[in-house]
Design a protein around this motif. Structure first.
Motif, mmCIF file in Angstrom:
data_model
loop_
_atom_site.group_PDB
_atom_site.id
_atom_site.type_symbol
_atom_site.label_atom_id
_atom_site.label_comp_id
_atom_site.label_asym_id
_atom_site.label_seq_id
_atom_site.Cartn_x
_atom_site.Cartn_y
_atom_site.Cartn_z
ATOM 1 N N THR A 35 16.213 60.941 28.132
ATOM 2 C CA THR A 35 16.501 59.629 28.713
ATOM 3 C C THR A 35 17.978 59.506 29.072
ATOM 4 O OG1 THR A 35 14.731 58.595 27.426
ATOM 5 C CG2 THR A 35 16.414 57.146 28.337
ATOM 6 N N THR A 36 18.249 59.116 30.323
ATOM 7 C CA THR A 36 19.622 58.861 30.754
ATOM 8 C C THR A 36 19.961 57.375 30.669
ATOM 9 O OG1 THR A 36 18.868 58.755 33.048
ATOM 10 C CG2 THR A 36 19.679 60.882 32.250
ATOM 11 N N SER A 37 19.006 56.510 31.006
ATOM 12 C CA SER A 37 19.202 55.061 30.901
ATOM 13 C C SER A 37 17.881 54.429 30.488
ATOM 14 C CB SER A 37 19.687 54.478 32.231
ATOM 15 O OG SER A 37 19.764 53.069 32.150
ATOM 16 N N ALA A 38 17.769 54.084 29.221
ATOM 17 C CA ALA A 38 16.513 53.542 28.701
ATOM 18 C C ALA A 38 16.168 52.216 29.355
ATOM 19 C CB ALA A 38 16.605 53.375 27.179
ATOM 20 N N LEU A 39 17.158 51.350 29.568
ATOM 21 C CA LEU A 39 16.909 50.049 30.177
ATOM 22 C C LEU A 39 16.424 50.205 31.616
ATOM 23 C CD1 LEU A 39 17.015 47.038 29.549
ATOM 24 C CD2 LEU A 39 19.361 46.988 30.432
ATOM 25 N N ALA A 40 16.968 51.188 32.334
ATOM 26 C CA ALA A 40 16.530 51.438 33.709
ATOM 27 C C ALA A 40 15.096 51.954 33.728
ATOM 28 C CB ALA A 40 17.459 52.437 34.387
ATOM 29 N N ASP A 41 14.746 52.864 32.830
ATOM 30 C CA ASP A 41 13.370 53.370 32.767
ATOM 31 C C ASP A 41 12.386 52.254 32.443
ATOM 32 O OD1 ASP A 41 14.153 55.913 33.386
ATOM 33 O OD2 ASP A 41 14.191 56.641 31.315
ATOM 34 N N PHE A 42 12.782 51.399 31.498
ATOM 35 C CA PHE A 42 11.920 50.267 31.167
ATOM 36 C C PHE A 42 11.766 49.335 32.360
ATOM 37 C CE2 PHE A 42 11.680 45.821 29.619
ATOM 38 C CZ PHE A 42 10.430 45.874 29.018
ATOM 39 N N GLY A 43 12.865 49.098 33.096
ATOM 40 C CA GLY A 43 12.796 48.253 34.282
ATOM 41 C C GLY A 43 11.909 48.842 35.360
ATOM 42 N N ILE A 44 11.908 50.161 35.506
ATOM 43 C CA ILE A 44 11.067 50.812 36.515
ATOM 44 C C ILE A 44 9.591 50.588 36.202
ATOM 45 C CG2 ILE A 44 10.323 53.067 37.390
ATOM 46 C CD1 ILE A 44 13.263 53.959 37.135
ATOM 47 N N VAL A 45 9.209 50.813 34.946
ATOM 48 C CA VAL A 45 7.792 50.685 34.582
ATOM 49 C C VAL A 45 7.335 49.232 34.615
ATOM 50 C CG1 VAL A 45 6.103 51.034 32.739
ATOM 51 C CG2 VAL A 45 7.796 52.792 33.214
ATOM 52 N N SER A 46 8.089 48.350 33.953
ATOM 53 C CA SER A 46 7.635 46.963 33.826
ATOM 54 C C SER A 46 7.930 46.123 35.058
ATOM 55 C CB SER A 46 8.286 46.309 32.597
ATOM 56 O OG SER A 46 9.696 46.301 32.728
ATOM 57 N N GLY A 47 9.026 46.408 35.749
ATOM 58 C CA GLY A 47 9.424 45.574 36.877
ATOM 59 C C GLY A 47 9.081 46.127 38.238
ATOM 60 N N MET A 48 8.692 47.404 38.307
ATOM 61 C CA MET A 48 8.342 48.011 39.593
ATOM 62 C C MET A 48 6.895 48.506 39.621
ATOM 63 S SD MET A 48 11.800 50.211 40.435
ATOM 64 C CE MET A 48 13.428 49.463 40.385
ATOM 65 N N VAL A 49 6.513 49.276 38.607
ATOM 66 C CA VAL A 49 5.172 49.879 38.611
ATOM 67 C C VAL A 49 4.081 48.844 38.371
ATOM 68 C CG1 VAL A 49 3.653 51.508 37.406
ATOM 69 C CG2 VAL A 49 6.012 52.147 37.929
ATOM 70 N N PHE A 50 4.219 48.045 37.328
ATOM 71 C CA PHE A 50 3.157 47.098 36.990
ATOM 72 C C PHE A 50 2.894 46.060 38.077
ATOM 73 C CE2 PHE A 50 3.426 47.765 32.099
ATOM 74 C CZ PHE A 50 2.706 48.937 32.252
ATOM 75 N N PRO A 51 3.926 45.494 38.753
ATOM 76 C CA PRO A 51 3.608 44.564 39.843
ATOM 77 C C PRO A 51 2.777 45.187 40.953
ATOM 78 C CG PRO A 51 5.899 44.294 39.176
ATOM 79 C CD PRO A 51 5.377 45.500 38.451
ATOM 80 N N VAL A 52 3.053 46.443 41.292
ATOM 81 C CA VAL A 52 2.258 47.112 42.328
ATOM 82 C C VAL A 52 0.862 47.432 41.806
ATOM 83 C CG1 VAL A 52 2.104 49.165 43.798
ATOM 84 C CG2 VAL A 52 4.310 48.071 43.419
ATOM 85 N N LEU A 53 0.778 47.889 40.563
ATOM 86 C CA LEU A 53 -0.518 48.231 39.971
ATOM 87 C C LEU A 53 -1.460 47.039 39.934
ATOM 88 C CD1 LEU A 53 -2.318 50.255 38.355
ATOM 89 C CD2 LEU A 53 -1.175 49.415 36.288
ATOM 90 N N MET A 54 -0.928 45.862 39.581
ATOM 91 C CA MET A 54 -1.778 44.689 39.422
ATOM 92 C C MET A 54 -1.841 43.812 40.666
ATOM 93 S SD MET A 54 -2.895 45.386 36.538
ATOM 94 C CE MET A 54 -3.953 43.962 36.319
#
Length: 494
Positions: A259-278
């Motif tokens: 992990t280089t930036s944990a907050l960025a990875d979390f933002g990618i999954v929760s703030g980018m991936v999930f909105p598109v998925l749902m």
């Protein structure tokens, strides 16, 4: 009072509204990600996670309770009792939301420092606490209009609310917040609160204009608490544990060597991936919104045949639609996320989570039907088990496997919750789902993904997959001429 629509046409109307609102929300998320970056999105997600927990605690199950009790009274042909139901729910909401709002305001610095680890969001939390009673009362009125099947009115008000929120938020972001994550959080919260205030005002005015007759006062406290408290416990537990999970994920993810930036990875999954998925699930959310009051009315009227019919059709629609959307998202994940976010990691993660679309969409419909059939208390147990398991798995897996551990935990816990919920639904409705239908649907999706993968370009893959998937469903006998006849009958109002 406006003319009431059959459930199919009401669902179509809510589907259109949900799609519009989800499209606007996803577009706004894309705009924010470009403005404040992945780390800013991660901070916003953490703040909204705490806000969501406060909202659920303040709501205390009353929105669904209002919907359920209103539909139950109308199903038993007792419309004069509805004003007493609504007044009792409003009083309950004022008490609960005010208490939670005061708690959030008092402990905002503590939450910002020890939970989120960023003091920039103290003002955002206090702003949220001021408007919390308004947002919760708006939820009560929304539940009433849904339970009364006044979908056209509700749809128009919800569109106006979203537009009001978006305009206010964008103005604040442009003129005041700049690229500051703390101020951006305040802008998003203030815009949403103004939209809720507008919705509450409009719905209260519309309700007062009805001048509905009021019967003699009815005993409501026991019925209200018996419905609301199990819902509140379930929602609070689920949201509370989810908030603990969201706050824990960046900290545990930071321990993973890659992990280089944990907050960025979390933002990618929760703030980018999930909105598109749902996003495609907005079509189903119109159905789930109506299933609760519709099943409550059918249960109150003793119409078991109607309950079985709705359960079978709803599960079938969710299964086929989830298979269609999951395959398209899998095939188009990388080019789609590259176009939306210019982020290759988001595309890779979306490919993983798209494999779960069938289960997630089915679970949303199943959960709505369980609530409509008055099984809230049993649902509490399921949520306690799976949410606690999720936190434990994430705590153990994130430092060793990173985002892959997050995906595994998400899959296992959601699968267990779905299986338990579906088993409960089948038991109380006495319906049987032949095993070959989901098995052949998944098989058709897998073959469709394999065949469409040879096409070049995202649009070509999506169109090819849709055509192949539907053809295979007819070939396997999952879809037949009776389904086409049924759909034509609905479109012709027969």
């Amino acid at each position: 009072m406006s003319r009431k629509l059959p459930i199919f046409y009401s669902a179509l109307m809510l589907t259109g509204v949900n799609l519009l609102l989800r499209l606007v929300g996803t577009s706004f998320q894309v705009y924010l990600s470009g403005r404040i970056g992945a780390e800013g999105i991660g901070l916003l997600q953490l703040t909204m996670s705490v806000g969501s927990m406060a909202m659920v605690a303040g709501m205390a199950g009353i929105r669904t309770t209002t919907m359920y009790l209103t539909a139950e009274e109308l199903g038993k042909q007792r419309p004069k009792n509805v004003p007493w139901v609504l007044s009792g729910c409003l009083v309950y909401s004022v008490v609960c939301s005010s208490a939670v709002g005061l708690g959030v305001a008092a402990f905002a610095p503590l939450i910002a420092k020890n939970w989120i680890g960023n003091m920039q969001i103290v003002d955002a939390l206090r702003l949220f606490s001021v408007f919390l009673p308004v947002s919760c009362l708006s939820g009560v009125m929304t539940g009433y209009f849904t339970g009364a099947n006044r979908i056209g009115t509700l749809a128009a008000v919800e569109v106006a609310e979203q537009l009001c929120s978006m305009v206010c938020t964008l103005v604040l972001l442009q003129l005041w917040a700049g690229h500051d994550p703390g101020r951006s959080c305040q802008a998003v919260i203030f815009g949403g609160c103004l939209g809720a205030a507008m919705t509450l005002s409009v719905l209260v005015i519309l309700r007062l204009r009805d001048k509905s007759p009021m019967g003699e006062k009815i005993p409501l406290t026991r019925r209200l608490t018996r419905t609301a408290i199990p819902l509140a416990v379930a929602d609070d537990l689920r949201t509370g544990i989810s908030t603990v999970e969201n706050l824990m994920v960046p900290k545990r993810l930071a321990l993973y060597p890659g992990t280089t930036s944990a907050l960025a990875d979390f933002g990618i999954v929760s703030g980018m991936v999930f909105p598109v998925l749902m996003f495609p699930a907005a079509i189903l959310f119109g159905l789930t919104e109506l299933l609760i009051p519709e099943l409550a009315r059918s249960r109150a009227a003793g119409s078991q045949r109607r309950i079985c019919h709705l359960a079978v059709k709803s599960l079938r629609v969710a299964l086929l639609y989830g298979g269609l959307c999951g395959g398209i998202l899998f095939l188009c994940a990388e080019p789609l996320c590259l176009a939306l976010y210019a982020n290759t990691d988001a595309g890779r993660y979306l490919k993983w989570f798209s494999l779960l679309a069938v289960m997630l969409y089915l679970d949303a419909v199943t959960d709505a039907m369980i609530k409509g059939l008055g099984q809230q208390q049993i649902s509490v147990r399921y949520n306690i088990i799976t949410n606690t398991m999720d936190v434990a798995l994430l705590f153990l897996l994130l430092p060793k496997y990173g985002i892959a551990g997050y995906f595994f935990s998400f899959f296992i816990t959601h699968l267990i919750n779905f299986v338990l919920s579906l088993r409960l639904l089948l038991r109380i409705t006495h319906i049987r789902i032949p095993f070959y239908i989901p098995a052949l649907t998944v098989c058709a999706a897998g073959l469709g993904i394999f065949a469409a993968g040879f096409a070049t370009g995202g649009i070509s893959r999506a169109v090819s997959y849709g055509a192949i998937f539907l053809c295979l469903l007819f070939l396997f006998g999952v879809l037949n001429k009776r389904d086409i006849t049924w759909l034509r009958g609905l479109l012709r109002k027969k």
